[in-house]
Every structure is written in structure tokens, then in C-alpha cells.
Design a protein around this motif. Structure first.
Motif, PDB file in Angstrom:
ATOM      1  N   ARG A 108      46.020  13.044 -32.830  1.00 56.39           N
ATOM      2  CA  ARG A 108      45.517  12.531 -34.106  1.00 56.39           C
ATOM      3  C   ARG A 108      44.155  13.121 -34.470  1.00 56.39           C
ATOM      4  O   ARG A 108      43.761  13.105 -35.633  1.00 56.39           O
ATOM      5  N   LEU A 109      43.431  13.620 -33.481  1.00 50.11           N
ATOM      6  CA  LEU A 109      42.038  14.052 -33.693  1.00 50.11           C
ATOM      7  C   LEU A 109      41.948  15.545 -33.974  1.00 50.11           C
ATOM      8  O   LEU A 109      42.469  16.358 -33.223  1.00 50.11           O
ATOM      9  N   ALA A 110      41.230  15.891 -35.048  1.00 51.90           N
ATOM     10  CA  ALA A 110      40.950  17.293 -35.343  1.00 51.90           C
ATOM     11  C   ALA A 110      39.596  17.725 -34.818  1.00 51.90           C
ATOM     12  O   ALA A 110      39.390  18.892 -34.469  1.00 51.90           O
ATOM     13  N   SER A 111      38.652  16.786 -34.742  1.00 51.96           N
ATOM     14  CA  SER A 111      37.304  17.097 -34.278  1.00 51.96           C
ATOM     15  C   SER A 111      36.599  15.783 -33.970  1.00 51.96           C
ATOM     16  O   SER A 111      36.958  14.735 -34.528  1.00 51.96           O
ATOM     17  N   LEU A 112      35.605  15.835 -33.105  1.00 55.30           N
ATOM     18  CA  LEU A 112      34.974  14.612 -32.606  1.00 55.30           C
ATOM     19  C   LEU A 112      33.461  14.771 -32.539  1.00 55.30           C
ATOM     20  O   LEU A 112      32.966  15.813 -32.111  1.00 55.30           O
ATOM     21  N   ALA A 113      32.734  13.735 -32.956  1.00 49.10           N
ATOM     22  CA  ALA A 113      31.286  13.667 -32.761  1.00 49.10           C
ATOM     23  C   ALA A 113      30.954  12.331 -32.115  1.00 49.10           C
ATOM     24  O   ALA A 113      31.371  11.278 -32.608  1.00 49.10           O
ATOM     25  N   LEU A 114      30.245  12.388 -31.007  1.00 41.21           N
ATOM     26  CA  LEU A 114      29.848  11.201 -30.260  1.00 41.21           C
ATOM     27  C   LEU A 114      28.339  11.043 -30.387  1.00 41.21           C
ATOM     28  O   LEU A 114      27.584  11.895 -29.940  1.00 41.21           O
ATOM     29  N   LEU A 250      23.798  18.109 -38.990  1.00 41.10           N
ATOM     30  CA  LEU A 250      24.534  18.408 -37.763  1.00 41.10           C
ATOM     31  C   LEU A 250      26.016  18.078 -37.907  1.00 41.10           C
ATOM     32  O   LEU A 250      26.882  18.832 -37.426  1.00 41.10           O
ATOM     33  N   LEU A 251      26.339  16.966 -38.570  1.00 35.63           N
ATOM     34  CA  LEU A 251      27.741  16.609 -38.760  1.00 35.63           C
ATOM     35  C   LEU A 251      28.445  17.600 -39.677  1.00 35.63           C
ATOM     36  O   LEU A 251      29.591  17.997 -39.415  1.00 35.63           O
ATOM     37  N   VAL A 252      27.784  18.001 -40.756  1.00 36.95           N
ATOM     38  CA  VAL A 252      28.389  18.980 -41.669  1.00 36.95           C
ATOM     39  C   VAL A 252      28.680  20.279 -40.928  1.00 36.95           C
ATOM     40  O   VAL A 252      29.772  20.857 -41.037  1.00 36.95           O
ATOM     41  N   ARG A 253      27.724  20.757 -40.159  1.00 33.65           N
ATOM     42  CA  ARG A 253      27.910  22.003 -39.415  1.00 33.65           C
ATOM     43  C   ARG A 253      29.046  21.882 -38.403  1.00 33.65           C
ATOM     44  O   ARG A 253      29.882  22.788 -38.262  1.00 33.65           O
ATOM     45  N   HIS A 254      29.079  20.762 -37.703  1.00 29.29           N
ATOM     46  CA  HIS A 254      30.109  20.604 -36.671  1.00 29.29           C
ATOM     47  C   HIS A 254      31.503  20.517 -37.279  1.00 29.29           C
ATOM     48  O   HIS A 254      32.427  21.252 -36.877  1.00 29.29           O
ATOM     49  N   PHE A 255      31.698  19.625 -38.247  1.00 32.02           N
ATOM     50  CA  PHE A 255      33.038  19.426 -38.779  1.00 32.02           C
ATOM     51  C   PHE A 255      33.485  20.578 -39.672  1.00 32.02           C
ATOM     52  O   PHE A 255      34.690  20.749 -39.898  1.00 32.02           O
ATOM     53  N   SER A 256      32.544  21.384 -40.144  1.00 30.16           N
ATOM     54  CA  SER A 256      32.916  22.569 -40.929  1.00 30.16           C
ATOM     55  C   SER A 256      33.387  23.715 -40.053  1.00 30.16           C
ATOM     56  O   SER A 256      34.148  24.579 -40.491  1.00 30.16           O
ATOM     57  N   THR A 257      32.928  23.746 -38.814  1.00 33.95           N
ATOM     58  CA  THR A 257      33.206  24.901 -37.954  1.00 33.95           C
ATOM     59  C   THR A 257      34.086  24.584 -36.753  1.00 33.95           C
ATOM     60  O   THR A 257      34.556  25.500 -36.079  1.00 33.95           O
ATOM     61  N   ALA A 258      34.318  23.307 -36.463  1.00 34.03           N
ATOM     62  CA  ALA A 258      35.063  22.934 -35.249  1.00 34.03           C
ATOM     63  C   ALA A 258      36.140  21.921 -35.593  1.00 34.03           C
ATOM     64  O   ALA A 258      36.157  20.803 -35.094  1.00 34.03           O
ATOM     65  N   TRP A 259      37.054  22.333 -36.476  1.00 30.89           N
ATOM     66  CA  TRP A 259      38.166  21.476 -36.887  1.00 30.89           C
ATOM     67  C   TRP A 259      39.442  22.058 -36.313  1.00 30.89           C
ATOM     68  O   TRP A 259      39.931  23.078 -36.748  1.00 30.89           O
ATOM     69  N   GLN A 260      39.995  21.406 -35.310  1.00 28.30           N
ATOM     70  CA  GLN A 260      41.139  21.947 -34.574  1.00 28.30           C
ATOM     71  C   GLN A 260      42.413  21.840 -35.409  1.00 28.30           C
ATOM     72  O   GLN A 260      42.691  20.780 -35.975  1.00 28.30           O
ATOM     73  N   PRO A 261      43.214  22.923 -35.501  1.00 33.30           N
ATOM     74  CA  PRO A 261      44.441  22.860 -36.308  1.00 33.30           C
ATOM     75  C   PRO A 261      45.453  21.904 -35.709  1.00 33.30           C
ATOM     76  O   PRO A 261      45.442  21.607 -34.521  1.00 33.30           O
ATOM     77  N   ALA A 262      46.332  21.422 -36.576  1.00 31.48           N
ATOM     78  CA  ALA A 262      47.329  20.440 -36.160  1.00 31.48           C
ATOM     79  C   ALA A 262      48.445  21.095 -35.369  1.00 31.48           C
ATOM     80  O   ALA A 262      48.737  22.279 -35.516  1.00 31.48           O
ATOM     81  N   PHE A 263      49.098  20.303 -34.549  1.00 35.14           N
ATOM     82  CA  PHE A 263      50.281  20.720 -33.803  1.00 35.14           C
ATOM     83  C   PHE A 263      51.443  20.884 -34.785  1.00 35.14           C
ATOM     84  O   PHE A 263      51.699  20.019 -35.621  1.00 35.14           O
ATOM     85  N   ASP A 264      52.144  22.002 -34.698  1.00 35.65           N
ATOM     86  CA  ASP A 264      53.276  22.302 -35.582  1.00 35.65           C
ATOM     87  C   ASP A 264      54.573  21.867 -34.898  1.00 35.65           C
ATOM     88  O   ASP A 264      55.037  22.501 -33.960  1.00 35.65           O
ATOM     89  N   SER A 265      55.162  20.766 -35.408  1.00 37.00           N
ATOM     90  CA  SER A 265      56.363  20.230 -34.762  1.00 37.00           C
ATOM     91  C   SER A 265      57.577  21.131 -34.956  1.00 37.00           C
ATOM     92  O   SER A 265      58.561  21.033 -34.226  1.00 37.00           O
ATOM     93  N   THR A 266      57.540  22.030 -35.949  1.00 40.85           N
ATOM     94  CA  THR A 266      58.693  22.911 -36.194  1.00 40.85           C
ATOM     95  C   THR A 266      58.747  24.069 -35.215  1.00 40.85           C
ATOM     96  O   THR A 266      59.817  24.558 -34.873  1.00 40.85           O
TER      97      THR A 266
END
Length: 432
Positions: A108-114, A250-266
Motif C-alpha cells: 500500500r505504501l509508495a513512500s514513507l517519512a517518519l 524536506l517532505l516535498v523533496r522526499h516525496f517528489s524523488t522517492a515515490w516507489q512504483p506500484a506492483f503490476d498485477s498483470t
């Protein structure tokens, strides 16, 4: 906005409806308004979803017993809205929810900030003690001391309106939901699991955070394979409130550059971009994890193949009596007394206290009465502490002792009242 049912959360959206969803999670005792200064900028690129914890900010007061349960309520809320994939930024308690999502629901997660987060928040004893304080005194003592935990002294002095806002946020929180959240944090410990987090992660912390500070942040970075660290100078625990511009950037930079692509079920595949060079957002020296995680020691099976109740017993014993008490008891055991410590852990705590027939409040009532009858005042002292941790109020403990006076004798109850009064004062007096 929406007011949630028991299995969902109160939430709001900001930003364009067709943008990717970015979730912002609040700290314990706060509301979604702690993110107000970040939303205008983030909502330019993302559909910003904010939520309130149960009993916070006017949300329905349905306590949640664990971090995992809260993560489940968040996913149920998102499922109802048709949101399947999202970025997530969580502060403190909501950082724990983010870790839970990354470990149990990574698809479910594309990117994470803690933010101001930790794989273990203090000790279980500290959070259960906070629950005792709230149960006995309400939230006012916690509210009055929140600014010194959340903000640097200079910020609190220069921003009296924000300081008062923070106090009022805590005061208006439902006490039962706050206590349940403390219990959830007391049980949260994922230090041994950090290596399984596969989502790109920003770990962000205020340089002056005395609650979950740079040391805890570096533990997260050391354990999470794809993590980078940002230390924000001049900020304490609620760093998004104290340094909003820095956190937003920092959040803009992180989520703009570290967004993991989704799993392709096909195709059964996921596009994996080339591993990025870790940007140096802060340059602390490498620090080892705060604590080594000891490997689990297999216990022998006993009683015709049934699992040995020792493991359950040590867990229940720690939850009821506290880590400090159990650690002292086990540390003092030697060749002479060690077998007895093992005996009571296995049979008293693993066999009896872990039975489902009575809840722990009821077992505390029975135990206090038995100890009064037997005149066991030393054990009465630490079981009075345990009763408070198990949810009994001082008034309810008084009623147990009055009942014991009728059936066990006034002299025994007189001695018991002196012990219990001392313990209750120690345990329920807020630390200023």
C-alpha cells in the motif's frame, strides 16, 4: 470531512482530487491541525489526507488497543474511499503507525517519512505509568507539561498562543483513548524487524527533541535499508509545528524523488529504479543501534507436548508488574532462588494470570484481597502498583480494601490501607 464509525477514523482531504494521496498522521495528544502549515504547499502536488486519532479533535472515542489496530482502522477508512496506494508521513505515534504499515502492508505504501519516531518509544513502564497518572488525575497534568516535551524553551516563550493551543489540544482529548494509546505504545517494539522495511524512508527529527531524539532517529536509519536522515536544528518533538518551513521543504523533496512504483498485477513485476545516491541531509557520525536484539531462546515443551507457558508468563508478568520490577527479581535470582523465579513465571503468570476466564482488573481485585488476608504487605505494595496498571482506580482499590476489612479483619485491612495509600500517592502524583 467524515465522522468515523468504530472501525474507521475521522479524516479530511485537501488538494486536487486526481493527485496521488499523501497521508499526514498526528502525534499522541494532537489533532490534524498540527499539519496546518504544511498543507498549502503539499496540496499543490498531492491529495493530502489527514486523520485524527480516536478521541482526539472531537473524533469518536473508540479506544484502540494496539498500533496494529489503528493501522487497520486507517486502511479501512482508505478502503472505503477507494484509496489503495499512498505516501505516508507520521509524527511520533503516527510514525509507529507508518512503520506498522511498512511491515504488514508494504504493497500500500509508495513512500514513507517518519518524524520524531522510534522503533520503541521509551519503555513499557513509562507509558503504562502515564496511563496510571491519567486514570487518577485526568489529562490536565499531561496537558500542562506538554509544551516542555513538544517545544524548545525559546519557541514556547516566543509563541504563547501556540503553546496554549497545544495545552488545550491535550485537555480536550478523551482520557480513555489517550490511556489506550499509551498501552499501545507500551507494547510497540519493532527493533528486530526494521530490516524488512522496503519502502524509501525519510527519517526526520528535531535536533533538540528530548522524547524521540537524534539517537532514536539514527537507530531507524541504521535498521531500514533505504533510509536517509534529516536533523532539523532548533526544533524539539513537534518539529512540524516548530519549524514548519524546513519540514515542508524536506517532505516535498522526499516525496517528489522517492515515490516507489506500484506492483503490476498483470505482469507480476514492479519497476525498480536505480538505487539513488543517499543525499546528505545531515551528517552525523554513524551510530550503532541503541540496543542489541537478543535472539529468542526456544523453551522446551512440557506437559504432553503443550507449549511451555514460560514465554506467556514472562510477557504477562512484565505487563502487570512492570519491566523494572521483573528485571530486579530476575537479576537477584541465583542458584538457590532461580528455580523459584522460573516456577512463579511459568505457573503463576503463564498458567493462571494468562487464563481467559477473568480479566486482569478482576484478577487484581482477587489478588489484593488474598494478600490482605495473608498479611503479605510487601507483595501487597507491588500488586497495588499492578492494580493501577491493570486499570483499577484509587477509588476502586479503596473499595476492595473496605470489602477485605469485612471478611479478612480490620487489623489486616488497617495495615493494607497504609501500604496502598503510600503506593497510590507515589504512582498517581504527577511529576512536575
Amino acid at each position: 470531512m467524515s465522522e468515523s464509525a468504530t472501525n474507521t477514523l475521522q479524516y479530511r482531504f485537501d488538494g486536487p482530487e486526481d493527485a496521488p494521496v499523501l497521508i499526514l498522521g498526528p502525534s499522541l495528544g494532537t489533532t490534524w491541525h498540527m499539519w496546518d502549515r504544511q498543507v498549502p504547499e503539499l496540496a499543490k502536488s498531492w491529495r493530502v489526507f489527514r486523520f485524527d486519532l480516536p478521541g482526539h479533535g472531537g473524533a469518536p472515542a473508540y479506544p484502540a488497543g494496539s498500533v496494529g489496530e489503528l493501522a487497520g482502522r486507517l486502511l479501512a477508512t482508505l478502503d472505503g474511499l477507494g484509496v489503495q496506494r499512498f505516501g505516508y508521513a507520521g509524527c511520533a505515534f503516527s510514525g509507529a503507525i507508518g512503520i506498522e504499515l511498512a511491515l504488514r502492508h508494504p504493497e500500500r505504501l509508495a513512500s514513507l517519512a517518519l518524524i520524531a519516531a522510534s522503533p520503541r518509544f521509551g519503555t513499557a513502564d513509562e507509558f503504562r505509568q502515564r496511563g496510571v497518572i491519567v486514570r487518577a488525575n485526568g489529562l490536565d497534568p499531561i496537558a500542562r507539561t506538554s509544551p516542555e516535551r513538544w517545544f524548545t524553551g525559546g519557541f514556547a516563550a516566543a509563541q504563547p498562543a501556540i503553546t496554549e493551543w497545544a495545552v488545550q489540544m491535550v485537555r480536550t482529548t478523551d482520557p480513555g483513548c489517550y490511556i489506550a494509546a499509551c498501552e499501545a505504545l507500551a507494547a510497540f517494539d519493532v527493533r528486530a524487524e526494521l530490516g524488512r522495511i522496503g519502502v524509501p524512508t525519510l527519517v526526520l527529527v528535531g535536533s533538540d527533541d528530548q522524547v524521540t531524539g537524534p539517537a532514536e532517529a539514527r537507530t531507524l536509519v541504521a535498521g531500514i535499508p533505504d533510509a536517509r536522515l534529516a536533523v532539523v536544528p532548533g526544533a524539539s518533538h513537534l518539529v512540524p509545528v516548530e519549524q514548519p518551513a524546513a519540514v515542508t521543504d524536506l517532505l516535498v523533496r522526499h516525496f517528489s524523488t522517492a515515490w516507489q512504483p506500484a506492483f503490476d498485477s498483470t505482469t507480476g513485476q514492479m519497476a525498480i529504479p536505480a538505487a539513488p545516491v543517499k543525499p546528505v541531509l545531515a551528517a552525523p557520525p554513524p551510530v550503532a543501534p541503541l540496543a542489541e536484539i537478543a535472539p529468542a531462546v526456544a523453551q522446551p515443551e512440557v506437559m504432553g507436548g503443550r507449549p511451555d507457558p514460560y514465554d506467556a508468563g514472562i510477557k504477562v508478568r512484565r505487563e502487570v508488574l512492570g519491566d523494572a520490577h521483573v528485571d530486579r527479581a530476575l537479576a537477584s535470582a541465583d542458584e538457590f532462588s532461580g528455580d523459584f523465579q522460573e516456577f512463579i513465571t511459568r505457573y503463576a503468570w503463564g498458567e493462571i494470570w494468562d487464563r481467559p476466564g477473568l480479566d486482569r482488573r478482576s484478577r487484581s481485585c482477587v489478588t489484593l484481597t488474598a494478600l490482605v488476608a495473608g498479611g503479605h504487605l510487601d507483595e501487597l505494595a507491588f500488586h497495588t502498583r499492578a492494580a493501577l496498571r491493570n486499570g483499577l482506580t484509587p477509588v476502586e482499590i479503596k473499595e476492595v480494601l473496605l470489602q477485605a476489612a469485612v471478611y479478612c479483619g480490620v487489623p489486616a485491612a488497617n495495615s493494607a490501607f497504609k501500604v496502598a495509600q503510600r503506593i497510590i500517592r507515589e504512582e498517581t502524583t504527577p511529576q512536575e
